[in-house]
Design a protein around this motif. Structure first.
Motif, PDB file in Angstrom:
ATOM      1  N   MET A  57      69.878  70.386  63.285  1.00 42.75           N
ATOM      2  CA  MET A  57      68.458  70.564  63.583  1.00 42.75           C
ATOM      3  C   MET A  57      67.631  69.925  62.473  1.00 42.75           C
ATOM      4  O   MET A  57      67.834  70.221  61.292  1.00 42.75           O
ATOM      5  N   LEU A  58      66.723  69.041  62.870  1.00 47.62           N
ATOM      6  CA  LEU A  58      65.793  68.442  61.904  1.00 47.62           C
ATOM      7  C   LEU A  58      64.437  69.094  62.152  1.00 47.62           C
ATOM      8  O   LEU A  58      63.844  68.917  63.215  1.00 47.62           O
ATOM      9  N   GLU A  59      64.015  69.889  61.173  1.00 48.04           N
ATOM     10  CA  GLU A  59      62.806  70.694  61.375  1.00 48.04           C
ATOM     11  C   GLU A  59      61.805  70.426  60.245  1.00 48.04           C
ATOM     12  O   GLU A  59      62.206  70.243  59.098  1.00 48.04           O
ATOM     13  N   THR A  60      60.515  70.424  60.604  1.00 50.73           N
ATOM     14  CA  THR A  60      59.462  70.289  59.591  1.00 50.73           C
ATOM     15  C   THR A  60      58.407  71.369  59.850  1.00 50.73           C
ATOM     16  O   THR A  60      57.946  71.510  60.998  1.00 50.73           O
ATOM     17  N   ALA A  66      54.108  78.991  58.815  1.00 49.54           N
ATOM     18  CA  ALA A  66      54.668  78.474  60.075  1.00 49.54           C
ATOM     19  C   ALA A  66      56.144  78.870  60.196  1.00 49.54           C
ATOM     20  O   ALA A  66      56.625  79.186  61.287  1.00 49.54           O
ATOM     21  N   LEU A  67      56.851  78.879  59.071  1.00 49.64           N
ATOM     22  CA  LEU A  67      58.265  79.298  59.112  1.00 49.64           C
ATOM     23  C   LEU A  67      58.359  80.793  59.407  1.00 49.64           C
ATOM     24  O   LEU A  67      59.213  81.250  60.166  1.00 49.64           O
ATOM     25  N   GLY A  68      57.396  81.548  58.845  1.00 58.62           N
ATOM     26  CA  GLY A  68      57.373  82.986  59.111  1.00 58.62           C
ATOM     27  C   GLY A  68      57.157  83.277  60.587  1.00 58.62           C
ATOM     28  O   GLY A  68      57.850  84.095  61.196  1.00 58.62           O
ATOM     29  N   VAL A  69      56.198  82.544  61.176  1.00 59.93           N
ATOM     30  CA  VAL A  69      55.916  82.714  62.609  1.00 59.93           C
ATOM     31  C   VAL A  69      57.168  82.377  63.421  1.00 59.93           C
ATOM     32  O   VAL A  69      57.565  83.090  64.348  1.00 59.93           O
ATOM     33  N   HIS A  70      57.828  81.273  63.025  1.00 65.24           N
ATOM     34  CA  HIS A  70      59.024  80.840  63.758  1.00 65.24           C
ATOM     35  C   HIS A  70      60.117  81.909  63.718  1.00 65.24           C
ATOM     36  O   HIS A  70      60.684  82.293  64.736  1.00 65.24           O
TER      37      HIS A  70
END
Lengths: 108, 108
Positions: A57-60, A66-70
């Motif tokens: 997985m290539l994630e930005t 935003a990572l918390g929401v994810h």
């Protein structure tokens, strides 16, 4: 507010389980695209060689929020539950927090 | 002529050797950008957490010929020699041939 950052995650399905894992990752990716504007990249790569392909997985993420929401999203939790319940992985997901330090993203 | 394809490679430096490896990868990336039009992406990612960061190369080749040119290039060979001579790696480079199967590359 933090800076954008990347996560590269290696997901190792058990032999014969790659197609099901791909299905789950595609579902998760569609939900991220629809619901999470802070995820700037969520790109599913599948290994093309061998009979037990890994997924990368290539994630930005726009920022830490935003990572918390994810991580808190129902779709991400559903992905985790399904991977566990169906016993699809040969090893825990390996996630690398990364930043670009050279080279080029595209010549196109 | 084959189709474009990706390679994602994980490079694991020995503790304390990451900066030197980064230097070598940046030099190699500059040469690829200058001399190898068939390499559409050659992106150097460095892990930001931990004291023994790995590097992850995100590479895209226009076709098999482009990979052949890359592998035979003097710069790539010089990179390999330096990594070996200076004993910089804790493990052999792990290369995954991949293709995208879902998600999205960018929301920008």
């Amino acid at each position: 507010m933090s800076e954008p950052f990347d996560i590269i995650a290696v997901i190792t399905p058990k032999p014969g389980k790659a197609d099901r894992v791909q299905e789950l990752l595609e579902t998760a990716a569609a939900a991220v695209k629809a619901n999470e504007p802070g995820v700037l990249r969520y790109h599913v790569q599948r290994e093309t060689k061998g009979d037990a392909p890994v997924f990368i997985m290539l994630e930005t993420y726009k920022n830490k929020e935003a990572l918390g929401v994810h991580g808190a999203s129902p779709d991400f939790k559903a992905l985790g539950r399904a991977l566990k319940k169906e016993d699809l992985l040969a090893a825990p997901m390996k996630a690398y927090f990364t930043k670009e330090v050279g080279g080029y993203a595209s010549k196109l």
